[in-house]
Design a protein around this motif. Structure first.
Motif, PDB file in Angstrom:
ATOM      1  N   GLY A 155      42.690  32.985  40.472  1.00 55.22           N
ATOM      2  CA  GLY A 155      42.967  34.077  41.394  1.00 55.22           C
ATOM      3  C   GLY A 155      42.052  35.269  41.179  1.00 55.22           C
ATOM      4  N   VAL A 156      41.859  35.634  39.916  1.00 53.80           N
ATOM      5  CA  VAL A 156      41.017  36.788  39.596  1.00 53.80           C
ATOM      6  C   VAL A 156      39.552  36.500  39.907  1.00 53.80           C
ATOM      7  CG1 VAL A 156      40.147  38.193  37.690  1.00 53.80           C
ATOM      8  CG2 VAL A 156      42.594  37.719  37.878  1.00 53.80           C
ATOM      9  N   ILE A 237      31.952  29.552  22.839  1.00 53.62           N
ATOM     10  CA  ILE A 237      32.716  29.620  24.092  1.00 53.62           C
ATOM     11  C   ILE A 237      33.094  31.063  24.395  1.00 53.62           C
ATOM     12  CG2 ILE A 237      34.887  28.992  25.212  1.00 53.62           C
ATOM     13  CD1 ILE A 237      34.741  26.320  23.704  1.00 53.62           C
ATOM     14  N   GLN A 238      33.609  31.766  23.398  1.00 57.48           N
ATOM     15  CA  GLN A 238      34.011  33.153  23.615  1.00 57.48           C
ATOM     16  C   GLN A 238      32.824  34.015  24.063  1.00 57.48           C
ATOM     17  OE1 GLN A 238      37.069  35.298  21.244  1.00 57.48           O
ATOM     18  NE2 GLN A 238      35.315  36.320  20.306  1.00 57.48           N
ATOM     19  N   ASN A 239      31.718  33.888  23.373  1.00 56.98           N
ATOM     20  CA  ASN A 239      30.548  34.710  23.696  1.00 56.98           C
ATOM     21  C   ASN A 239      29.971  34.362  25.068  1.00 56.98           C
ATOM     22  OD1 ASN A 239      30.797  35.889  21.174  1.00 56.98           O
ATOM     23  ND2 ASN A 239      29.276  34.550  20.214  1.00 56.98           N
ATOM     24  N   GLU A 240      29.884  33.071  25.363  1.00 60.48           N
ATOM     25  CA  GLU A 240      29.260  32.651  26.619  1.00 60.48           C
ATOM     26  C   GLU A 240      30.138  32.928  27.835  1.00 60.48           C
ATOM     27  OE1 GLU A 240      26.072  31.638  27.063  1.00 60.48           O
ATOM     28  OE2 GLU A 240      25.976  32.301  24.975  1.00 60.48           O
ATOM     29  N   THR A 241      31.456  32.841  27.678  1.00 61.30           N
ATOM     30  CA  THR A 241      32.317  33.172  28.815  1.00 61.30           C
ATOM     31  C   THR A 241      32.182  34.652  29.149  1.00 61.30           C
ATOM     32  OG1 THR A 241      34.182  33.392  27.249  1.00 61.30           O
ATOM     33  CG2 THR A 241      34.019  31.333  28.519  1.00 61.30           C
ATOM     34  N   ARG A 242      32.105  35.489  28.147  1.00 64.77           N
ATOM     35  CA  ARG A 242      31.932  36.926  28.398  1.00 64.77           C
ATOM     36  C   ARG A 242      30.585  37.219  29.045  1.00 64.77           C
ATOM     37  NH1 ARG A 242      34.403  39.056  22.573  1.00 64.77           N
ATOM     38  NH2 ARG A 242      36.594  38.676  23.109  1.00 64.77           N
ATOM     39  N   ALA A 243      29.571  36.512  28.583  1.00 66.46           N
ATOM     40  CA  ALA A 243      28.229  36.755  29.117  1.00 66.46           C
ATOM     41  C   ALA A 243      28.072  36.246  30.540  1.00 66.46           C
ATOM     42  CB  ALA A 243      27.190  36.094  28.215  1.00 66.46           C
ATOM     43  N   ASN A 244      28.897  35.272  30.928  1.00 64.65           N
ATOM     44  CA  ASN A 244      28.728  34.645  32.243  1.00 64.65           C
ATOM     45  C   ASN A 244      29.895  34.882  33.194  1.00 64.65           C
ATOM     46  OD1 ASN A 244      26.148  32.796  32.142  1.00 64.65           O
ATOM     47  ND2 ASN A 244      27.133  32.596  30.132  1.00 64.65           N
ATOM     48  N   GLY A 245      30.724  35.882  32.880  1.00 63.38           N
ATOM     49  CA  GLY A 245      31.766  36.299  33.812  1.00 63.38           C
ATOM     50  C   GLY A 245      32.907  35.308  33.981  1.00 63.38           C
ATOM     51  N   MET A 246      33.224  34.556  32.941  1.00 64.00           N
ATOM     52  CA  MET A 246      34.347  33.616  32.985  1.00 64.00           C
ATOM     53  C   MET A 246      35.470  34.085  32.068  1.00 64.00           C
ATOM     54  SD  MET A 246      32.348  29.973  32.770  1.00 64.00           S
ATOM     55  CE  MET A 246      30.791  29.725  33.639  1.00 64.00           C
ATOM     56  N   ILE A 247      36.645  33.502  32.239  1.00 59.53           N
ATOM     57  CA  ILE A 247      37.800  33.819  31.411  1.00 59.53           C
ATOM     58  C   ILE A 247      37.952  32.745  30.338  1.00 59.53           C
ATOM     59  CG2 ILE A 247      40.325  34.023  31.422  1.00 59.53           C
ATOM     60  CD1 ILE A 247      40.048  35.281  34.220  1.00 59.53           C
ATOM     61  N   PHE A 248      38.163  33.181  29.119  1.00 59.15           N
ATOM     62  CA  PHE A 248      38.322  32.289  27.972  1.00 59.15           C
ATOM     63  C   PHE A 248      39.817  32.098  27.710  1.00 59.15           C
ATOM     64  CE2 PHE A 248      37.965  32.292  23.030  1.00 59.15           C
ATOM     65  CZ  PHE A 248      38.257  30.931  22.987  1.00 59.15           C
ATOM     66  N   LEU A 302      44.747  41.116  33.140  1.00 58.18           N
ATOM     67  CA  LEU A 302      44.887  39.776  33.711  1.00 58.18           C
ATOM     68  C   LEU A 302      46.343  39.456  34.023  1.00 58.18           C
ATOM     69  CD1 LEU A 302      42.404  37.752  31.451  1.00 58.18           C
ATOM     70  CD2 LEU A 302      42.038  38.539  33.801  1.00 58.18           C
ATOM     71  N   LEU A 303      47.242  39.801  33.111  1.00 59.58           N
ATOM     72  CA  LEU A 303      48.670  39.542  33.336  1.00 59.58           C
ATOM     73  C   LEU A 303      49.214  40.356  34.504  1.00 59.58           C
ATOM     74  CD1 LEU A 303      50.593  37.597  31.750  1.00 59.58           C
ATOM     75  CD2 LEU A 303      48.367  37.997  30.700  1.00 59.58           C
ATOM     76  N   ALA A 304      48.500  41.414  34.894  1.00 57.91           N
ATOM     77  CA  ALA A 304      48.939  42.215  36.045  1.00 57.91           C
ATOM     78  C   ALA A 304      49.038  41.386  37.314  1.00 57.91           C
ATOM     79  CB  ALA A 304      47.982  43.387  36.258  1.00 57.91           C
ATOM     80  N   ASP A 313      48.190  52.559  44.927  1.00 55.56           N
ATOM     81  CA  ASP A 313      46.843  52.743  45.478  1.00 55.56           C
ATOM     82  C   ASP A 313      45.782  52.737  44.376  1.00 55.56           C
ATOM     83  OD1 ASP A 313      47.910  52.909  47.981  1.00 55.56           O
ATOM     84  OD2 ASP A 313      47.959  55.097  48.029  1.00 55.56           O
ATOM     85  N   SER A 314      46.194  53.146  43.165  1.00 57.37           N
ATOM     86  CA  SER A 314      45.229  53.236  42.077  1.00 57.37           C
ATOM     87  C   SER A 314      45.139  51.943  41.265  1.00 57.37           C
ATOM     88  CB  SER A 314      45.610  54.389  41.130  1.00 57.37           C
ATOM     89  OG  SER A 314      46.905  54.159  40.588  1.00 57.37           O
ATOM     90  N   SER A 315      45.961  50.957  41.645  1.00 53.42           N
ATOM     91  CA  SER A 315      45.976  49.709  40.875  1.00 53.42           C
ATOM     92  C   SER A 315      44.645  48.973  40.997  1.00 53.42           C
ATOM     93  CB  SER A 315      47.106  48.799  41.379  1.00 53.42           C
ATOM     94  OG  SER A 315      47.033  47.545  40.746  1.00 53.42           O
ATOM     95  N   LYS A 316      44.204  48.410  39.867  1.00 58.29           N
ATOM     96  CA  LYS A 316      42.977  47.618  39.855  1.00 58.29           C
ATOM     97  C   LYS A 316      43.280  46.119  39.976  1.00 58.29           C
ATOM     98  CE  LYS A 316      40.383  50.950  37.077  1.00 58.29           C
ATOM     99  NZ  LYS A 316      39.600  51.164  35.832  1.00 58.29           N
ATOM    100  N   ARG A 317      44.540  45.817  40.259  1.00 59.47           N
ATOM    101  CA  ARG A 317      44.926  44.416  40.363  1.00 59.47           C
ATOM    102  C   ARG A 317      44.173  43.744  41.498  1.00 59.47           C
ATOM    103  NH1 ARG A 317      51.106  43.832  40.586  1.00 59.47           N
ATOM    104  NH2 ARG A 317      50.892  44.620  42.706  1.00 59.47           N
ATOM    105  N   LYS A 318      43.537  42.601  41.186  1.00 64.05           N
ATOM    106  CA  LYS A 318      42.741  41.896  42.186  1.00 64.05           C
ATOM    107  C   LYS A 318      43.559  40.897  42.984  1.00 64.05           C
ATOM    108  CE  LYS A 318      38.425  42.227  39.546  1.00 64.05           C
ATOM    109  NZ  LYS A 318      37.317  41.448  38.917  1.00 64.05           N
ATOM    110  N   VAL A 319      44.667  40.425  42.405  1.00 61.84           N
ATOM    111  CA  VAL A 319      45.456  39.387  43.052  1.00 61.84           C
ATOM    112  C   VAL A 319      46.900  39.517  42.569  1.00 61.84           C
ATOM    113  CG1 VAL A 319      44.989  37.685  41.239  1.00 61.84           C
ATOM    114  CG2 VAL A 319      45.598  36.896  43.521  1.00 61.84           C
ATOM    115  N   GLN A 320      47.829  39.148  43.411  1.00 57.63           N
ATOM    116  CA  GLN A 320      49.234  39.140  43.011  1.00 57.63           C
ATOM    117  C   GLN A 320      49.783  37.737  43.207  1.00 57.63           C
ATOM    118  OE1 GLN A 320      52.011  41.671  45.209  1.00 57.63           O
ATOM    119  NE2 GLN A 320      53.196  42.004  43.346  1.00 57.63           N
ATOM    120  N   ILE A 321      50.365  37.182  42.134  1.00 59.81           N
ATOM    121  CA  ILE A 321      50.849  35.809  42.142  1.00 59.81           C
ATOM    122  C   ILE A 321      52.345  35.815  41.852  1.00 59.81           C
ATOM    123  CG2 ILE A 321      50.586  33.498  41.136  1.00 59.81           C
ATOM    124  CD1 ILE A 321      47.839  34.417  40.080  1.00 59.81           C
TER     125      ILE A 321
END
Length: 463
Positions: A155-156, A237-248, A302-304, A313-321
């Protein structure tokens, strides 16, 4: 060459003869289990509602358990070394777990259909124990925990593909033992890498930048054979996910019982000594004392995605599940889980159990040295394998455990299972062992003696 082939054929025939004899003895000694299996097969397909528990020619039917002991329908007693595949950490009759169940039923009630104070206290205890988890939500199993964590990632990120690893087991519908299982969800959305392949993983993640939403991995592959992930692999995995915009996402459904803060707390970066800090962690099995439970948690932002409140209005939430589940916060799991973490599986108890596990695993390795038997694992969870032509110090993935289906190794594995059962030790057919709290070194020494006896009795086949 011909002589070698003939010798192998003779070895195979001898092993099969021994297996046939062991199976006959098993059938003769377990008539009540056999009868129960035949009755169950009338109403359950194959007499079974949990595939992993089926064993040919029929499964043992257990009557009762007490502490770390079991008794089957034919009156045979066993030391329980299955430990419900790690979920049965507390044994069968832990007094604190038992009293909490009774107290919850008599004083609190079941299924209140509302939030409870214990729900937040249990969540607070988990966040305190696993420091990478800022917020979490409960569910009903480790399978559900991984599915919900993936929902957040997809979702994010707005992407559906997920990187996983061959040999992984992330739940009943997230299985990758030999690729994507037939019953997997989202069958076309998986990118499968090789476990512990640092260079290959670096390349796989970078090549899928903008394509994959997340990487999901176990710190030790459980169903895959208790194969530990190396620090270099997991931190890559941790370093590369951060560098490439993925979630670990770190699946700690099994491994969270291997250290007070989970396996992530002791897998240190080989360069700076920092522990793992995944974006999300999934938990299950043992955290609620054997009750049906799962949990997924991690970064607050992420848990948001699962916050049911209207976004400001100020929420940075990208998706609501939406996250429903009748038993997500059931009173038994919440109350027992809080008692289990605070009063039973304390950090001190966790360290002691896993130290005993290290001692036990070393003893197994010593007895298996120079044979086709080898042992993998961490702490109080391990697996005995039967392999040939493998550098036993280098078992890094399920590929290293591959054996020919018509070779002697599968026969030896089954022969060992029959041997252990006959001597009063309940182990998984695949060789997995999971220690229960209260299991003493004297208990474990008995099993070490059984392994030594098996090796001595079948040394020629095990060469």
């Amino acid at each position: 060459m011909a002589a070698s082939s003939e010798a192998s054929k003779c070895t195979l025939q001898e092993a099969q003869k021994l297996l046939n004899s062991a199976e006959k003895t098993f059938v003769d000694q377990n008539p009540n289990s056999k009868a129960q299996h035949e009755l169950a097969s009338e109403v359950l397909p194959g007499g079974n509602t949990r595939s992993i528990l089926h064993t040919d020619p029929f499964p043992i039917c257990m009557e009762r358990g007490e502490g770390n002991k079991l008794v089957d329908a034919d009156g045979h007693g066993y030391l329980d070394l299955v430990g419900e595949m790690t979920a049965g950490l507390y044994g069968h009759t832990n007094p604190i777990i038992r009293d909490t169940i009774i107290s919850t039923v008599s004083k609190t009630g079941l299924n209140l259909g509302a939030t409870t104070r214990t729900e937040s206290l249990f969540a607070e205890a988990i966040c305190h124990r696993f420091t990478s988890i800022e917020q979490l939500r409960f569910c009903n199993s480790g399978t559900e925990a991984n599915l919900h964590a993936l929902s957040i990632a997809r979702g994010v990120a707005g992407k559906s593909k997920i990187i996983v690893f061959k040999g992984a087991y992330h739940g009943g519908v997230l299985t990758f033992a030999h690729g994507v299982a037939e019953n997997n969800v989202d069958k076309d959305d998986w990118i499968i890498g090789k476990y512990n392949d640092v260079e290959g993983t670096h390349k796989l993640i970078s090549e899928n930048k903008g394509i994959a939403a997340a990487v999901l991995v176990e710190g030790m592959q459980g169903a895959g054979g208790c194969i530990p992930g190396t620090a270099e692999f997991l931190h890559t995995i941790q370093n590369e996910t951060r560098a490439n915009g993925m979630i670990f996402i770190l699946d700690e459904v099994v491994t969270s019982r291997l250290a007070p803060g989970g396996l992530q707390s002791v897998i240190r970066n080989p360069y700076d000594g920092a522990p793992l800090k995944p974006d999300m962690t999934t938990l299950g099995k043992w955290i609620a004392g054997g009750m049906t439970i799962g949990a997924f948690g991690g970064r607050k932002d992420l848990l948001a995605a699962y916050d049911p409140r209207p976004a400001s209005d100020s929420s940075k939430r990208k998706v609501q599940i939406s996250h429903s589940g009748t038993f997500n916060n059931n009173t038994l799991a919440m109350n027992v889980g809080l008692a289990a973490l605070e009063r039973v599986f304390t950090p001190e108890a966790c360290i002691e159990l896993n130290n005993n596990g290290d001692w036990f695993r070393q003893g197994l390795k010593e007895r298996c040295q120079g044979t086709k038997m080898t042992v993998t694992g961490i702490g109080a969870v391990c697996n005995i394998h039967f392999t040939s032509g493998v550098d036993k110090a280098g078992i890094a993935s399920v590929d290293d455990l591959a054996t020919e289906s018509n070779g002697v190794e599968p026969i030896l594995k089954d022969l060992f299972w029959y041997y252990a059962i006959r001597h009063g030790y309940w182990i998984a057919r695949r060789g997995m062992l999971s220690l229960i709290l209260g299991t003493s070194k004297a208990d474990l020494q008995g099993f070490l003696d059984v392994v030594e006896g098996f090796v001595n009795e079948h040394r020629d086949l095990l060469k």
